[in-house]
Write a protein that holds these residues in place. Structure first.
Motif, PDB file in Angstrom:
ATOM      1  N   MET A 184       0.857  -1.195   0.000  1.00  0.00           N
ATOM      2  CA  MET A 184       0.000   0.000   0.000  1.00  0.00           C
ATOM      3  C   MET A 184       0.883   1.232   0.000  1.00  0.00           C
ATOM      4  SD  MET A 184      -2.997  -1.031   2.704  1.00  0.00           S
ATOM      5  CE  MET A 184      -3.947   0.418   2.269  1.00  0.00           C
ATOM      6  N   ARG A 185       0.695   2.079  -0.977  1.00  0.00           N
ATOM      7  CA  ARG A 185       1.493   3.299  -1.081  1.00  0.00           C
ATOM      8  C   ARG A 185       0.799   4.397  -0.280  1.00  0.00           C
ATOM      9  NH1 ARG A 185       3.891   2.937  -7.034  1.00  0.00           N
ATOM     10  NH2 ARG A 185       4.680   0.798  -6.888  1.00  0.00           N
ATOM     11  N   LEU A 186       1.319   4.603   0.932  1.00  0.00           N
ATOM     12  CA  LEU A 186       0.691   5.517   1.886  1.00  0.00           C
ATOM     13  C   LEU A 186       0.837   6.957   1.410  1.00  0.00           C
ATOM     14  CD1 LEU A 186      -0.688   5.767   4.665  1.00  0.00           C
ATOM     15  CD2 LEU A 186       1.585   6.020   5.659  1.00  0.00           C
ATOM     16  N   SER A 187      -0.309   7.668   1.353  1.00  0.00           N
ATOM     17  CA  SER A 187      -0.319   9.094   0.999  1.00  0.00           C
ATOM     18  C   SER A 187      -0.426   9.983   2.228  1.00  0.00           C
ATOM     19  CB  SER A 187      -1.475   9.397   0.043  1.00  0.00           C
ATOM     20  OG  SER A 187      -1.367   8.639  -1.137  1.00  0.00           O
ATOM     21  N   GLY A 188      -1.081   9.491   3.271  1.00  0.00           N
ATOM     22  CA  GLY A 188      -1.236  10.279   4.486  1.00  0.00           C
ATOM     23  C   GLY A 188      -2.249   9.632   5.407  1.00  0.00           C
ATOM     24  N   VAL A 189      -2.305  10.125   6.630  1.00  0.00           N
ATOM     25  CA  VAL A 189      -3.277   9.664   7.613  1.00  0.00           C
ATOM     26  C   VAL A 189      -4.038  10.888   8.118  1.00  0.00           C
ATOM     27  CG1 VAL A 189      -1.966   7.635   8.324  1.00  0.00           C
ATOM     28  CG2 VAL A 189      -1.561   9.814   9.460  1.00  0.00           C
ATOM     29  N   GLY A 190      -5.282  10.667   8.477  1.00  0.00           N
ATOM     30  CA  GLY A 190      -6.106  11.770   8.956  1.00  0.00           C
ATOM     31  C   GLY A 190      -7.268  11.267   9.773  1.00  0.00           C
ATOM     32  N   GLN A 246      -3.145  13.851  23.729  1.00  0.00           N
ATOM     33  CA  GLN A 246      -2.609  13.279  22.500  1.00  0.00           C
ATOM     34  C   GLN A 246      -2.380  14.382  21.476  1.00  0.00           C
ATOM     35  OE1 GLN A 246      -5.777  10.590  21.604  1.00  0.00           O
ATOM     36  NE2 GLN A 246      -7.099  12.131  20.731  1.00  0.00           N
ATOM     37  N   ASP A 247      -1.444  14.127  20.584  1.00  0.00           N
ATOM     38  CA  ASP A 247      -1.144  15.036  19.478  1.00  0.00           C
ATOM     39  C   ASP A 247      -1.114  14.202  18.201  1.00  0.00           C
ATOM     40  OD1 ASP A 247      -0.373  16.943  17.720  1.00  0.00           O
ATOM     41  OD2 ASP A 247       1.530  17.436  18.693  1.00  0.00           O
ATOM     42  N   PRO A 248      -2.174  14.261  17.367  1.00  0.00           N
ATOM     43  CA  PRO A 248      -2.198  13.425  16.156  1.00  0.00           C
ATOM     44  C   PRO A 248      -1.055  13.707  15.190  1.00  0.00           C
ATOM     45  CG  PRO A 248      -4.379  14.327  16.649  1.00  0.00           C
ATOM     46  CD  PRO A 248      -3.414  15.028  17.538  1.00  0.00           C
ATOM     47  N   PHE A 295     -10.144   3.572  18.968  1.00  0.00           N
ATOM     48  CA  PHE A 295      -9.302   4.414  18.127  1.00  0.00           C
ATOM     49  C   PHE A 295      -9.691   4.198  16.666  1.00  0.00           C
ATOM     50  CE2 PHE A 295      -6.818   3.292  21.877  1.00  0.00           C
ATOM     51  CZ  PHE A 295      -6.438   4.532  22.343  1.00  0.00           C
ATOM     52  N   GLN A 296      -9.644   5.280  15.901  1.00  0.00           N
ATOM     53  CA  GLN A 296      -9.935   5.201  14.470  1.00  0.00           C
ATOM     54  C   GLN A 296      -9.029   6.168  13.721  1.00  0.00           C
ATOM     55  OE1 GLN A 296     -14.037   5.576  13.253  1.00  0.00           O
ATOM     56  NE2 GLN A 296     -13.472   6.274  11.225  1.00  0.00           N
ATOM     57  N   ILE A 297      -8.449   5.688  12.638  1.00  0.00           N
ATOM     58  CA  ILE A 297      -7.571   6.492  11.787  1.00  0.00           C
ATOM     59  C   ILE A 297      -7.955   6.230  10.341  1.00  0.00           C
ATOM     60  CG2 ILE A 297      -5.193   6.919  11.066  1.00  0.00           C
ATOM     61  CD1 ILE A 297      -4.238   6.059  13.750  1.00  0.00           C
ATOM     62  N   ASP A 298      -8.056   7.281   9.560  1.00  0.00           N
ATOM     63  CA  ASP A 298      -8.310   7.143   8.124  1.00  0.00           C
ATOM     64  C   ASP A 298      -6.969   7.100   7.392  1.00  0.00           C
ATOM     65  OD1 ASP A 298     -10.959   7.136   8.586  1.00  0.00           O
ATOM     66  OD2 ASP A 298     -11.347   9.171   7.893  1.00  0.00           O
ATOM     67  N   VAL A 299      -6.735   6.018   6.660  1.00  0.00           N
ATOM     68  CA  VAL A 299      -5.499   5.837   5.904  1.00  0.00           C
ATOM     69  C   VAL A 299      -5.779   6.127   4.432  1.00  0.00           C
ATOM     70  CG1 VAL A 299      -3.716   4.196   5.218  1.00  0.00           C
ATOM     71  CG2 VAL A 299      -4.647   4.117   7.536  1.00  0.00           C
ATOM     72  N   SER A 300      -5.077   7.083   3.872  1.00  0.00           N
ATOM     73  CA  SER A 300      -5.178   7.401   2.446  1.00  0.00           C
ATOM     74  C   SER A 300      -4.002   6.744   1.734  1.00  0.00           C
ATOM     75  CB  SER A 300      -5.156   8.915   2.221  1.00  0.00           C
ATOM     76  OG  SER A 300      -6.267   9.529   2.849  1.00  0.00           O
ATOM     77  N   ALA A 301      -4.306   5.810   0.825  1.00  0.00           N
ATOM     78  CA  ALA A 301      -3.238   5.055   0.167  1.00  0.00           C
ATOM     79  C   ALA A 301      -3.708   4.585  -1.192  1.00  0.00           C
ATOM     80  CB  ALA A 301      -2.806   3.863   1.040  1.00  0.00           C
ATOM     81  N   GLN A 343      -7.289   5.989  -2.348  1.00  0.00           N
ATOM     82  CA  GLN A 343      -8.534   5.692  -1.661  1.00  0.00           C
ATOM     83  C   GLN A 343      -8.347   5.866  -0.163  1.00  0.00           C
ATOM     84  OE1 GLN A 343     -10.193   1.926  -2.756  1.00  0.00           O
ATOM     85  NE2 GLN A 343      -9.993   2.273  -4.950  1.00  0.00           N
ATOM     86  N   ARG A 344      -9.468   6.077   0.532  1.00  0.00           N
ATOM     87  CA  ARG A 344      -9.454   6.257   1.988  1.00  0.00           C
ATOM     88  C   ARG A 344      -9.949   4.981   2.644  1.00  0.00           C
ATOM     89  NH1 ARG A 344     -13.012   7.756   6.035  1.00  0.00           N
ATOM     90  NH2 ARG A 344     -14.702   7.753   4.513  1.00  0.00           N
ATOM     91  N   TYR A 345      -9.174   4.480   3.611  1.00  0.00           N
ATOM     92  CA  TYR A 345      -9.514   3.259   4.319  1.00  0.00           C
ATOM     93  C   TYR A 345      -9.634   3.576   5.813  1.00  0.00           C
ATOM     94  CZ  TYR A 345      -7.718   1.262  -0.022  1.00  0.00           C
ATOM     95  OH  TYR A 345      -7.490   0.977  -1.350  1.00  0.00           O
ATOM     96  N   PRO A 346     -10.828   3.531   6.393  1.00  0.00           N
ATOM     97  CA  PRO A 346     -10.952   3.743   7.844  1.00  0.00           C
ATOM     98  C   PRO A 346     -10.523   2.500   8.615  1.00  0.00           C
ATOM     99  CG  PRO A 346     -13.112   3.390   6.860  1.00  0.00           C
ATOM    100  CD  PRO A 346     -12.141   3.390   5.733  1.00  0.00           C
ATOM    101  N   ILE A 347      -9.560   2.664   9.519  1.00  0.00           N
ATOM    102  CA  ILE A 347      -9.026   1.575  10.333  1.00  0.00           C
ATOM    103  C   ILE A 347      -9.367   1.875  11.787  1.00  0.00           C
ATOM    104  CG2 ILE A 347      -6.998   0.188  10.837  1.00  0.00           C
ATOM    105  CD1 ILE A 347      -7.712   0.324   7.884  1.00  0.00           C
ATOM    106  N   ASP A 348      -9.898   0.875  12.504  1.00  0.00           N
ATOM    107  CA  ASP A 348     -10.248   1.107  13.899  1.00  0.00           C
ATOM    108  C   ASP A 348      -9.760  -0.045  14.758  1.00  0.00           C
ATOM    109  OD1 ASP A 348     -11.979  -0.874  13.131  1.00  0.00           O
ATOM    110  OD2 ASP A 348     -13.685  -0.083  14.226  1.00  0.00           O
ATOM    111  N   LYS A 349      -9.700   0.223  16.076  1.00  0.00           N
ATOM    112  CA  LYS A 349      -9.240  -0.780  17.039  1.00  0.00           C
ATOM    113  C   LYS A 349      -9.851  -0.451  18.394  1.00  0.00           C
ATOM    114  CE  LYS A 349      -6.679  -4.272  18.439  1.00  0.00           C
ATOM    115  NZ  LYS A 349      -6.897  -5.644  17.952  1.00  0.00           N
TER     116      LYS A 349
END
Length: 601
Positions: free
Chosen positions: A176-182, A195-197, A233-239, A266-272
């Motif tokens: 996965m070619r990571l473009s950014g997280v948000g 916390q500091d994202p 926790f949830q992070i959106d991964v753009s890749a 594409q944006r992939y929401p990842i949670d834990k």
């Protein structure tokens, strides 16, 4: 009689054309999916009218329940309107959709039963939807859960008031070619988190034969409520996902070198989710001086002066060093003493040097001695709870002797000696003497000339008239500029939208304050926040997401409490939105969060 029947028939026929036709549809984005692949549950409400564009409200709540093993989260709304003309017949259509991410936990069949939903006063029957989850084939490509996932490094248990560092690791495979997280979001009602994202570390790791890029965030969490507390926790991964074949576009010559380059992001929401067991502090052997400090500490006391005078203050400092919940530690209370007058302490965080795991906090007391002599500083006790030994510890500081001298008097009393008698020559000195010619000229009788009346000034030439003219001119210019600006604003759609949103925000805020149930409060509160955001930006924020609202809060570091209030409000409203369950929270306890958030916006 016949004309009456004819009119009734015509009215019935017209009513059929005027009333919009409503329908509801439920489905999964993929009815059959391999375990680990993303899938969404979708509800669509459609209105069709032949006369004009119909209007149906957005979907605010769905009375659905997740079947066992299927988790529903991250609901969002969308709207779509169409106008079609077929053979001269016009059809107006509008569709309101609710899309919810569905996460199955195991292989099997999951069914969301049928339910009823009310739209524009009409009750619609939403059909059931079934999802079939199958095992991934042995030669199948890795699933999304295998390519990117979250891991939480946190203790299994904590005590109330105990602080601990939590590590959140985001794994992203090299494929996965990571473009950014948000959209970094965390939900933990039983914890206070710092916390500091934007602050994270990065490393590379080989795991299960696959290379990963690992991003790590450190979060400081303090337990607030006893019991089993969940952290989400949830992070959106753009890749970009290179190598993913597209149906209908495959070349007989295979993939090109440029296929991966032009692959869309594409944006992939990842949670834990992680659960921590929070233990209550024991009541047995609790010291009277205990004030909520949890951790391991050492104490040091010192003064800036060893000698002083009565009324001259000294600085008495207490330095606490160790690991614990320093943000909740207040200055120790000084014991009462007839020798000193202490003042409220000032807290200062000190640099701990090379030891990163320890923290130092200093409390400075200004104390004024009340009497002279060899007096000692008040006794100090600091109690804390040590989670490693599960016992209370009391630290005591010995008094420090201070030499206090009496204040020196600076007052000089008047002398009582008799005045010195003057000599005879001094007493016989004449009181008058002959004047010089210049002095004589200066002492001539002054003869003022007769007063004359000033010349008569015309009223139009007076200073008061000119000042009045200038004031009226400035007032006329200001009024003209105000009217011109108001006319332009009334023609500005952004101004009109902001003006309308301010009124709607006030009304929604009143409804939230008057709410008697948590569901009424969350709906009205979220509406007040979105209308306030609209009034501030001049853009329609009626469907703004939590990420968009977070971007409108200025100074995120300074307004961290407002960010937490927004996150809690949106997540609770989202849970109510898509579950239909009535929360048990008292609305009165939630009003301060709303007021604080509206003040920041």
């Amino acid at each position: 009689m016949k004309p009456l029947i004819l009119n009734i028939c015509l009215l019935c026929i017209a009513a059929q054309f005027v009333t919009a036709e409503l329908s509801v549809r439920t489905r999964f984005s993929q009815p059959r999916v391999a375990l680990g692949n993303p899938v969404q549950y979708i509800v669509e409400i459609t209105a069709i009218d032949a006369a004009s564009q119909p209007n149906i409200p957005p979907i605010t709540s769905l009375p659905i329940q997740s079947p066992p093993g299927l988790r529903l989260r991250n609901g969002r709304n969308s709207s779509n309107s169409q106008t079609r003309i077929v053979n001269g017949q016009t059809e107006y259509r509008i569709t309101q959709s609710a899309t919810i991410d569905a996460i199955p936990s195991a292989i099997g069949s999951y069914s969301i039963p049928a339910f009823q939903i009310e739209v524009n006063g009409e009750t619609l029957e939403a059909p059931a939807a079934t999802l079939q989850v199958v095992e991934k084939a042995a030669d199948a490509a890795p699933t999304l859960d295998e390519l990117t996932f979250l891991e939480v490094e946190a203790p299994q248990s904590l005590y109330i008031g105990q602080s601990s560092k939590i590590r959140l690791n985001l794994y992203v495979a090299d494929r996965m070619r990571l473009s950014g997280v948000g959209n970094f979001e965390s939900t933990a009602d039983g914890f206070s988190m710092i916390q500091d994202p934007n602050k994270y570390s990065e490393r590379r790791l080989l795991r299960n034969g696959r290379d990963y890029r690992v991003l790590t965030w450190e979060i400081e969490a303090t337990a607030l409520t006893a019991g089993r507390q969940a952290l989400n926790f949830q992070i959106d991964v753009s890749a970009r996902m290179p190598g993913k074949a597209k149906s209908g576009n495959q070349s007989p010559f295979g993939r090109s070198l440029f296929d991966d380059f032009f692959e869309p992001t594409q944006r992939y929401p990842i949670d834990k989710e992680h659960t921590i067991h929070v233990l209550p502090l024991p009541e047995e052997n609790k010291p009277p001086s205990f004030d909520g400090a949890v951790g391991r500490f050492s104490m040091e006391v010192f003064t800036d002066l060893q000698e002083t005078t009565v009324g001259e203050p000294i600085m008495y400092s207490i330095r606490l060093t160790g690991e614990g919940n320093f943000d909740r530690i207040q200055g120790p209370v000084l014991s009462e003493s007839p020798d000193w007058k202490p003042y409220s302490p000032q807290a200062v965080m000190e640099d701990s040097g090379a030891v990163e795991s320890t923290t130092t906090k200093r409390f400075d007391y200004v104390m004024t001695p009340l009497r002279a002599g060899q007096i000692k500083t008040p006794a100090i006790q600091f109690a804390y709870f040590d989670p490693q030994t599960a016992a209370y510890v009391t630290l005591q500081a010995p008094p420090i002797p201070i030499a206090v001298q009496a204040a020196k008097s600076t007052f000089t009393p008047p002398s009582s000696a008799a005045p010195t008698p003057k000599s005879q020559e001094e007493s016989e000195q004449p009181l008058s003497r002959s004047l010089t010619r210049e002095e004589a000229l200066m002492t001539l009788d002054y003869q003022p000339r007769e007063k004359t009346l000033p010349d008569t000034i015309h009223p139009f030439q007076s200073n008061s008239f000119r000042m009045t003219q200038g004031f009226l001119f400035l007032l006329l210019v200001a009024t003209a500029l105000y009217l011109r600006r108001r006319t332009r604003l009334l023609e500005d759609p952004h101004f009109l939208l902001s003006r309308k949103a301010r009124k709607a925000a006030k009304q929604a805020h009143k409804e939230a304050i008057a709410a008697t149930t948590a569901s009424e409060f969350y709906i009205a509160a979220l509406s007040a926040v979105r209308h306030t955001a609209t009034a501030r930006t001049g853009r329609d924020q009626s469907n703004a997401t939590m990420k968009e609202l977070r971007a409108l809060i200025p100074n995120p570091e300074k307004n961290s409490r407002a960010l937490d209030a927004l996150q809690k409000l949106c997540l609770q409203a989202d849970a109510l939105h898509f579950s239909g369950k009535e929360p048990s929270t008292d609305p009165k306890t939630l009003q301060p969060l709303l007021n604080q958030l509206l003040e920041v916006l």
